[in-house]
Design a protein around this motif. Structure first.
Motif, short mmCIF file in Angstrom:
data_model
loop_
_atom_site.label_atom_id
_atom_site.label_comp_id
_atom_site.label_asym_id
_atom_site.label_seq_id
_atom_site.Cartn_x
_atom_site.Cartn_y
_atom_site.Cartn_z
N ASN A 194 0.77 -1.23 -0.03
CA ASN A 194 -0.01 -0.02 -0.04
C ASN A 194 0.75 1.29 -0.02
O ASN A 194 1.72 1.50 0.89
CB ASN A 194 -0.96 -0.12 1.19
N PRO A 195 0.80 2.06 -0.93
CA PRO A 195 0.05 2.11 -2.25
C PRO A 195 0.46 1.64 -3.43
O PRO A 195 -0.18 1.65 -4.57
CB PRO A 195 -0.11 3.74 -2.22
N ARG A 241 -4.67 6.89 -5.59
CA ARG A 241 -5.12 5.57 -5.32
C ARG A 241 -6.46 5.24 -5.37
O ARG A 241 -7.24 6.24 -4.99
CB ARG A 241 -4.49 4.98 -3.91
N LEU A 252 0.73 10.81 -7.51
CA LEU A 252 0.05 9.32 -7.36
C LEU A 252 -1.32 9.45 -6.72
O LEU A 252 -1.43 10.35 -5.74
CB LEU A 252 0.94 8.37 -6.43
N SER A 277 -3.42 2.16 -8.28
CA SER A 277 -2.56 3.30 -7.92
C SER A 277 -2.34 3.56 -9.56
O SER A 277 -1.78 2.70 -10.12
CB SER A 277 -1.48 3.31 -6.96
#
Ligand SMILES: *Cc1c(COP(=O)(O)O)cnc(C)c1O
Length: 382
Positions: free
Chosen positions: A145-146, A358, A356, A298
């Motif tokens: 994650n992520p 998600r 980024l 992501s």
């Protein structure tokens, strides 16, 4: 018994006194004793509660574990696992980790003398190289994650056994429907049941599973001593969510695969992180150790921080929120939300940049989800 049947029936026997198909919620803190210390198996609900025990039975069955313990949150579960260690012990974890786990490790447990090494690239070789004489635990998140990085759980388990180091897998992203770390030799599995297991964004919870009677006994002692237990109502909500886990995961996987492909072909997207794509660097490993690729994606935009933030405020069905794994689709900006507790220079070591985004892909109709992302991207780059 197979997965969906276990998820509905194990630990969920009808009530023997009334026949109620759904076992009652034991909303009680204490239990009447016939004689001092003569109980019917329960004395105080921090130690054990029938509703929690039912959930724990189900949780153990799903991970093919001998033992499971339910906690008040995923972080409470992580906290209990770390309390198996003592001052001076060393832990190796991947750098790409849930932000709250990173914060618990670096801000709380370093104060009690635990030492940590975080690996920007969580390969077996890098874990092996980071082992010190005081290393007692390896912590793995796969998919992570992520960034959705996959670590070879069977190899990590072997490495741990060779050096007598405990291995822990946070299986929140994969869920027991897609992956069973204990079957691959991992010692302890942890979950945030807040996510897919609960599945409806209406409860916070955690769980720890193991096949070791000794570890379970220690975890039980820690659970009862530290006290981060879930209440009966929360246990009921997680149990109820679990009954549809198999169905939901099927749809999460289908929707996420379609959306990952859509994003990959979008002129506005730079890079997509999804283990179900051929282009994912550990796609073959994911295929080997998982039964599906999950609902988390992501991606980076062909844009900067501001465009990433604009994009996630332009979606309509995808709601801008932290958390993941529920029926409704969510979108978020890890750098300023879920992972804000990780310093920028630490984040960027793993390729986790400010642009980024998600996505937690829900179980809505995928055509609606894709149309929503498409209109939001167009508006962002208009
Ligand atoms: C959410 C999450 C946690 C923490 O769980 P809470 O229930 O929020 O305390 C831990 N690990 C992962 C991978 C998570 O996504």
């Amino acid at each position: 018994m197979k997965f969906a049947t276990k998820a509905i029936h194990i630990g969920q026997d009808p009530d023997p006194t009334t026949g109620a198909i759904v076992p009652p919620i034991y909303q009680t803190s204490t239990y009447v004793q016939e004689y001092p210390a003569q109980t019917k198996g329960y004395e105080y609900s921090r130690t054990a509660n029938p509703t929690r025990c039912m959930l724990e039975k189900t949780l153990a069955a799903l991970e093919n574990a001998s033992y499971a313990r339910a906690f008040a949150s995923g972080m409470a579960a992580c906290d209990a696992i770390l309390k198996l260690l003592k001052q001076g012990d060393h832990i190796i974890a991947s750098q790409d980790l849930y932000g709250g786990t990173y914060r618990l490790f670096t801000k709380i447990f370093t104060q009690f003398g635990l030492e940590f090494t975080f690996l920007p690239s969580p390969t077996t070789e890098n874990f092996a190289q980071a082992i010190q004489s005081n290393t007692r635990l390896i912590w793995v998140e796969s998919p992570s994650n992520p960034l959705l990085t996959i670590t070879d759980l069977a190899q990590i388990a072997q490495l741990g056994k060779k050096h007598q180091i405990l291995t822990v897998a946070d299986n929140t992203f994969a869920t027991p429907y897609l992956q069973n770390p204990l079957d691959l030799g991992i010692d302890i599995v942890s979950h945030s049941t807040t996510k897919y297991l609960g599945g409806h964004s209406d409860v916070v919870g955690g769980a720890v599973m193991t096949n070791s009677a000794k570890l379970d006994e220690q975890l039980g002692f820690i659970q009862n001593s530290s006290g981060a237990v879930p209440g009966p109502w929360d246990c009921y909500l997680v149990s109820r969510g679990i009954k549809t886990l198999a169905l939901r995961m099927e749809r999460h996987c289908q929707n996420a695969q379609a959306i990952a492909q859509f994003l990959q072909n979008s002129p506005y997207i730079q890079k997509v992180y999804y283990p179900g794509l051929n282009e994912h660097p550990q796609h073959r490993l994911a295929k080997k150790q998982m039964r599906g690729f999950g609902g988390m994606i992501s991606c980076t935009l062909k844009g900067d921080l501001e465009q990433a933030k604009t994009f996630i405020t332009r979606t309509k069905i995808f709601k801008l929120a932290e958390s993941l794994g529920a029926v409704e689709s969510l979108i978020e900006h890890p750098a300023s939300m879920t992972h804000a507790s990780i310093p920028k220079e630490e984040r960027e070591k793993t390729g986790f940049t400010d642009n980024l985004v998600r996505l937690s892909v829900g179980v809505e109709d995928k055509e609606d989800l894709i149309a929503d992302l498409e209109q939001a991207l167009k508006k962002t780059f208009a």
